[in-house]
Design a protein around this motif. Sequence first.
Motif, PDB file in Angstrom:
ATOM      1  N   VAL A 228       0.877  -1.166   0.000  1.00  0.00           N
ATOM      2  CA  VAL A 228       0.000   0.000   0.000  1.00  0.00           C
ATOM      3  C   VAL A 228       0.914   1.216   0.000  1.00  0.00           C
ATOM      4  N   ALA A 229       0.895   1.988  -1.080  1.00  0.00           N
ATOM      5  CA  ALA A 229       1.926   3.009  -1.257  1.00  0.00           C
ATOM      6  C   ALA A 229       1.336   4.393  -1.458  1.00  0.00           C
ATOM      7  N   GLY A 230       1.987   5.389  -0.857  1.00  0.00           N
ATOM      8  CA  GLY A 230       1.605   6.779  -1.032  1.00  0.00           C
ATOM      9  C   GLY A 230       2.565   7.500  -1.963  1.00  0.00           C
ATOM     10  N   PRO A 231       2.203   8.696  -2.426  1.00  0.00           N
ATOM     11  CA  PRO A 231       3.055   9.459  -3.352  1.00  0.00           C
ATOM     12  C   PRO A 231       4.454   9.735  -2.813  1.00  0.00           C
ATOM     13  N   ALA A 232       4.600   9.790  -1.489  1.00  0.00           N
ATOM     14  CA  ALA A 232       5.915  10.077  -0.910  1.00  0.00           C
ATOM     15  C   ALA A 232       6.940   9.013  -1.264  1.00  0.00           C
TER      16      ALA A 232
ATOM     17  N   HIS B  80       8.204  10.519  -4.421  1.00  0.00           N
ATOM     18  CA  HIS B  80       8.767  11.847  -4.190  1.00  0.00           C
ATOM     19  C   HIS B  80      10.060  11.780  -3.379  1.00  0.00           C
ATOM     20  N   SER B  81      10.195  10.755  -2.540  1.00  0.00           N
ATOM     21  CA  SER B  81      11.397  10.608  -1.717  1.00  0.00           C
ATOM     22  C   SER B  81      12.533   9.907  -2.451  1.00  0.00           C
ATOM     23  N   GLY B  82      12.267   9.434  -3.670  1.00  0.00           N
ATOM     24  CA  GLY B  82      13.295   8.736  -4.433  1.00  0.00           C
ATOM     25  C   GLY B  82      13.313   7.238  -4.225  1.00  0.00           C
ATOM     26  N   ALA B  83      12.300   6.689  -3.529  1.00  0.00           N
ATOM     27  CA  ALA B  83      12.270   5.256  -3.245  1.00  0.00           C
ATOM     28  C   ALA B  83      11.559   4.445  -4.326  1.00  0.00           C
TER      29      ALA B  83
ATOM     30  N   PHE C 186      -0.047   8.598  -6.371  1.00  0.00           N
ATOM     31  CA  PHE C 186       1.111   7.709  -6.430  1.00  0.00           C
ATOM     32  C   PHE C 186       1.443   7.363  -7.879  1.00  0.00           C
ATOM     33  N   ALA C 187       0.424   6.905  -8.614  1.00  0.00           N
ATOM     34  CA  ALA C 187       0.660   6.508  -9.998  1.00  0.00           C
ATOM     35  C   ALA C 187       1.109   7.695 -10.849  1.00  0.00           C
ATOM     36  N   THR C 188       0.509   8.865 -10.628  1.00  0.00           N
ATOM     37  CA  THR C 188       0.869  10.047 -11.414  1.00  0.00           C
ATOM     38  C   THR C 188       2.325  10.441 -11.180  1.00  0.00           C
ATOM     39  N   HIS C 189       2.776  10.461  -9.910  1.00  0.00           N
ATOM     40  CA  HIS C 189       4.180  10.776  -9.620  1.00  0.00           C
ATOM     41  C   HIS C 189       5.102   9.777 -10.303  1.00  0.00           C
TER      42      HIS C 189
ATOM     43  N   VAL D 163       1.136  -7.372   4.485  1.00  0.00           N
ATOM     44  CA  VAL D 163       0.835  -6.061   3.906  1.00  0.00           C
ATOM     45  C   VAL D 163       1.882  -5.062   4.381  1.00  0.00           C
ATOM     46  N   LEU D 164       2.502  -4.374   3.423  1.00  0.00           N
ATOM     47  CA  LEU D 164       3.437  -3.290   3.725  1.00  0.00           C
ATOM     48  C   LEU D 164       2.754  -1.976   3.392  1.00  0.00           C
ATOM     49  N   MET D 165       2.512  -1.140   4.401  1.00  0.00           N
ATOM     50  CA  MET D 165       1.867   0.150   4.224  1.00  0.00           C
ATOM     51  C   MET D 165       2.932   1.229   4.268  1.00  0.00           C
ATOM     52  N   LEU D 166       3.127   1.921   3.150  1.00  0.00           N
ATOM     53  CA  LEU D 166       4.270   2.806   2.995  1.00  0.00           C
ATOM     54  C   LEU D 166       3.832   4.245   2.792  1.00  0.00           C
ATOM     55  N   ALA D 167       3.923   5.039   3.845  1.00  0.00           N
ATOM     56  CA  ALA D 167       3.765   6.500   3.774  1.00  0.00           C
ATOM     57  C   ALA D 167       2.436   6.935   3.178  1.00  0.00           C
ATOM     58  N   THR D 168       1.354   6.378   3.677  1.00  0.00           N
ATOM     59  CA  THR D 168       0.037   6.843   3.247  1.00  0.00           C
ATOM     60  C   THR D 168      -0.976   6.590   4.349  1.00  0.00           C
TER      61      THR D 168
END
Length: 414
Positions: A212-216, A219-222, A244-247, A348-353
């Motif tokens: 589960v991923a957020g735009p960060a 944006h953070s380079g990950a 997320f997809a747009t970035h 589940v990995l929830m990443l910055a969202t």
Amino acid sequence: MSATRTVELEGHIIDSGRMQQCFTAVMELGGSFEVEEFDVGKNEDEASYCRLAVSADDQATLQGILHELHQNGAVLRNPPNVTLEPAPADQVVPPGFYSTTNHPTEVRYEDEWIPVEHIEMDCALVVEPEGGPDGEPRAYTKVLNAIDEGDLVATDESGIRVKPPERPRGSDGPFGFMQGGISAERPSESTIRQVAEEVAETKSNGGNVLVVAGPAVIHSGAGDALAELVREGYVDAISAGNGFATHDLERSIYGTSLGMDVETLEHPRKGHKHHIWSISEVIRAGGIEAAVESGVITEGVMYECVRNDVPYVLAGSIRDDGPLPDTITDAVEAQDAIREQAREADLVLMLATLLHSVAVGNCLPSTTKTVCVDINPATVTQLLDRGSAQAVGMVTDIGTFVPTLAEFVLENEA
């Protein structure tokens, strides 16, 4: 006139804290209890048992106490069959319907305990007397907007039992190190290494990893590291939003994320328009998959998802620019898509969202291992407050976490 009922607790009720939680709940809600029987497990594999006589000054107070005990896995002694009432109309449940927890649940029907399928918090519990493949009774959860007129809905928790998951008894194992809630003070590298070991073990056992991923993340380079995990087969599904997809797509087309070069941190001229231009290019191509096939998109997380047949759900919001053709803008449709992902997930990995973490967390059973990573501890706290008690949190920079995770996961492969 006082009222009394007898309840039973069984399992690792001492070291998990469930027995103490039940004692505390009885006293805080104005009741009293007497321990009638207490058998302590002699080793870490042996369950304990406690039988309590719970009393209160009136039936209403006692019922409130029993409700709280039920949430902690207590079961009435000699429980009755569940009370079922037909739904009076589509999307309408009977008054006083049973609202599910996210814990493994069983319902007593015709003097037999039936496991409840598709367990999820805040749903109705429906029983079909002959709904099984061989005509046997079947029980499952339904969200309120999926209720059909005539569905037999549970209205009495006394015929229902839940089993909260037991925390690991020691510090061994991938999740033992994260007992104790949320902290920014754990040694990050060793913690990430253990998460990596859990990812690798889940995959080696044929399990499903949902990210589960957020735009960060982008944006953070990950994003490159997450794309590598997708390419190497360590991610089975992505749940994210339009941002997320747009970035990620902007990074492929222009080398920027929200107008910033994530390598140099510079803001190119007209960079602030890159995200909307990227959306336009993908719309012109006919969607993300078509943009990959036509060469508009040549790298990134979404690129690797298309190339490696990794499914993704992009759930829209009122804030979305565009949105992308692949973004699900109907909220109920998006919930259903997320729900299907959640049912398949083992880790589940929830990443910055925050928003997507809570949305997915609401759909997860408490038996699904969940790691939530964010620089803001409030994100993890809110997830826990919403009822995702199985989630363990790490407070750290996502731009450090994901690349380090990928390094350790791929290191295990070598």
